[in-house]
Scaffold this active site. Structure first.
Site, short mmCIF file in Angstrom:
data_model
loop_
_atom_site.label_atom_id
_atom_site.label_comp_id
_atom_site.label_asym_id
_atom_site.label_seq_id
_atom_site.Cartn_x
_atom_site.Cartn_y
_atom_site.Cartn_z
N ASP A 77 0.87 -1.18 0.00
CA ASP A 77 0.00 0.00 0.00
C ASP A 77 0.90 1.22 0.00
O ASP A 77 2.12 1.10 -0.14
CB ASP A 77 -0.96 -0.03 1.21
N GLU B 233 -10.12 2.42 -4.93
CA GLU B 233 -9.79 3.82 -4.65
C GLU B 233 -8.62 4.33 -5.50
O GLU B 233 -7.71 4.96 -4.97
CB GLU B 233 -9.46 3.99 -3.16
N HIS C 196 -3.15 3.14 -4.59
CA HIS C 196 -2.51 2.69 -3.34
C HIS C 196 -1.07 2.23 -3.57
O HIS C 196 -0.60 1.30 -2.90
CB HIS C 196 -3.32 1.54 -2.71
#
Ligand code: ACM
Length: 633
Positions: A193, A344, A267
């Site tokens: 991440d 996202e 990410h």
């Protein structure tokens, strides 16, 4: 008279044992009988086939550690683990039967996984002291039972994020062991991440020499200072490929598949800090994020990233990079799936990139969601070439998806429903029910009072993974997901995980018709005691009072809406600590004007069980639903 006495003895013996039978997850069928089996020194644990031997050894080791006995494994024994000669179809791959009497204990299953789950049940039938890591005295009795048991879902997972905080190899093994005790069979390992890349990729050494390390920060996550350009990155860590092999084997010994996740194309700040050429901005000043803020939320549901953390979908070098990553991962993980994230992904830098714009024009893509769709399909092809299937978060549906890809639904269940309707396999992990990083009790007494959703134990327990409108065959199962921004230690990861992962184990294992909240609550205390004996942390938040403030005209009225209905709540308004000699709150009370604090505490069966919750009048007013909402309520 004799007859009455006999009945009395029978009932008292069986009820003493019945109290001890508090199994989580609840088995399909459980019958209790009087009496039980005494575990003694020099006992043998038998197994009928070589594949059953390692499971007999797990059991022997557990018994010997806590009892100090010398229990052995052998071809025959008073405790017998047997693989069925003739398959019992109803038990499937993971089911088992367990019969204990005063003379013997028999666990039978079609496959070794079933024997393992039978052993976990047997350990829960044993006194809690069996969980001790050192020799301890106890009455080592197993109550007489007949159990027939098998899971509702084939996919029962727990996700651990090791990027936001790094957990050592030994900590990861301990966590895997803890979830295996509740019959979970997938460990979803969120390995990369923005805040750290944790898996050694030998052909891309900077991923771990740079990407696994960030500048150290202490305090409240999200408020930290951004890294300074010359500041040493000393906080972090990663798993070598040898570590990973060891963890995968450790999990396999417990019938857990490790599902690795590399989260792309968003990410990806840690990967980009290592290889800046992978993103559109190619900004060499990008560093691994230490928990400082990098996104603005203008209020329309969208976010704007001040740092580029998305891989560039228009660059062939990115696919060559991912080919290397997935080649090495495919060799390390036996899991048929690899999780590729997909969630996202900020597309603002794609929108500004000439290369992305050119590609979209050439391929007639209408928006950047389609560009992400192209990226995901390329990834799926790479995985296919390594004999792996793709699974990703529900955003991967947005740009169109290959038919073999599976979807993990996290933004509620809608993504899962849409995916199942398109014929994709689905793992349900909707955040309102399964995000165990989120707050589980009153914000004034929980470590993270500001989490965006409230996910108490009863909410987890109420989760139904198969939506009405969906063919159940597409729902593989579900997970509990632990993001670790706010979990810097394993102790705190455990606090967030248990008992919520116990509740979800019953959701994913037990028959729908066997779920019963009040029975589950009655089993909790016994499991807390077992966790104490095993030195596993957990939260008792379910016992805390839940205040329900409401404005009635100008009056502030407060009642409670506790998760456990048979608790008593006592309160004070006079700056003293409440106990059972204080006033009992049986209906909403008025909080008078002035500098007044309501203090609440709960009791169950005459024992104080909850923390003291102290809420000022102002706090209560701020929590009261606004006039319009109270009318709707
Ligand atoms: C997620 O929680 N972003 C999958």
């Amino acid at each position: 008279m004799k007859y009455t006495l006999y009945i009395f003895c029978f009932m008292s013996v069986s009820s003493v044992y019945a109290q001890d039978v508090k199994l989580i997850p609840q088995p399909v069928e459980l019958k209790m009988s009087p009496g039980g089996f005494q575990i003694r020194d020099n006992l043998s644990i038998g197994y009928n086939k070589p594949e059953a031997k390692p499971i007999a050894e797990i059991l022997a080791k557990k018994i010997n550690t806590s009892t100090g006995y010398q229990v052995k494994t052998d071809k025959k024994g008073k405790i017998m683990l047997s693989l069925n000669e003739k398959v019992d179809p109803a038990l499937g791959k993971e089911g088992y039967t367990l019969v204990s009497t005063s003379k013997s204990i028999k666990i039978e299953a079609n496959e070794p996984a079933g024997l393992f789950y039978g052993v976990q049940t047997l350990l829960q039938l044993a006194p809690k002291e069996i969980e001790s890591s050192t020799k301890i005295n106890a009455d080592w009795k197993i109550p007489a039972v007949q159990i027939r048991d098998y899971p509702r879902f084939a996919w029962r997972g727990v996700m651990l994020d090791v990027s936001r905080h790094f957990f050592t190899k030994e900590e990861v093994k301990k966590y895997i062991d803890e979830i295996s005790r509740y019959k979970y069979n997938v460990f979803h390992w969120h390995l990369t991440d923005d805040q750290g890349w944790r898996i050694e990729i030998k052909s891309l050494p900077k991923l771990t020499s740079i990407g696994a390390w960030r500048v150290p920060r202490v305090g409240k996550w999200g408020t930290f200072e951004a890294p300074k350009s010359d500041e040493p990155a000393t906080d972090g860590g990663f798993y070598t490929q040898e570590d990973i092999k060891e963890i995968v084997q450790f999990a396999q010994n417990r019938f857990i598949t490790v599902l690795p996740e590399v989260d792309v194309p968003g990410h990806s700040m840690a990967a980009i800090a290592s290889y800046p050429e992978l993103c559109c901005t190619k900004d060499p000043s990008i560093r691994v994020n230490p928990g400082s803020n990098f996104a603005e939320w203008p209020g329309d549901g969208h976010f704007v990233m001040s740092v580029d953390n998305s891989l560039n979908p228009s660059d062939e070098k990115v696919y060559a990079f991912l080919d290397k990553v997935f080649t090495e991962m495919a060799a390390l993980f036996p899991s048929p799936y690899i999780h590729v994230g997909g969630d996202e992904c900020y597309k603002g830098y794609w929108e500004k990139s000439d290369a992305c714009k050119r590609m979209m024009k050439l391929a007639d893509m209408k928006n950047t969601e389609e560009l992400q769709g192209y990226f995901m399909r390329r990834i799926e092809q790479i995985l296919k070439s390594k004999n792996k299937k793709m699974i990703g978060w529900d955003e991967i549906l947005e740009g169109g998806l290959g038919p073999q890809a599976a979807v993990m639904s996290w933004r509620g269940t809608q993504g899962g429903i849409a995916a199942a309707r398109l014929g994709h396999e689905v793992v349900m992990t909707p955040n309102p029910y399964t995000y165990i990083d989120l707050r589980q009790g009153d914000p004034s007494v929980e470590p993270d009072g500001t989490s965006y959703l409230y996910v108490p134990l009863s909410k987890c327990y109420s989760f139904e993974p198969v939506p009405d409108s969906v063919d159940a065959k597409y729902i593989l199962g579900g997970q509990a997901n632990l993001w670790t921004e706010k979990a810097p230690t394993l102790r705190h990861a455990e606090y967030l995980t248990f008992p919520r992962a116990w509740a979800l184990s019953e959701v994913y294992w037990s028959p729908k018709g066997k779920k019963n909240w009040s029975q589950f609550v009655d089993k909790l205390d016994g499991h807390f005691e077992r966790a104490d004996a095993a030195e596993v942390n957990y939260a008792r938040s379910v016992y805390d009072a839940i205040a329900q403030p409401k404005m009635v005209g100008k009056k502030l009225m407060v009642g409670v809406n506790n998760e456990i209905s048979d608790m008593d709540t006592y309160y004070t308004l006079n700056e003293t600590m409440p106990d059972k000699f204080s006033r009992k709150l049986t209906e909403p009370v008025e909080i008078p004007e002035g500098k007044v604090t309501l203090k609440l505490v709960t009791y169950r069966n005459e024992k104080k069980v909850g923390k003291v919750i102290a809420l000022s009048r102002e706090e209560l007013i701020s929590r009261a639903p606004k006039e319009k909402e109270s009318k709707i309520n």
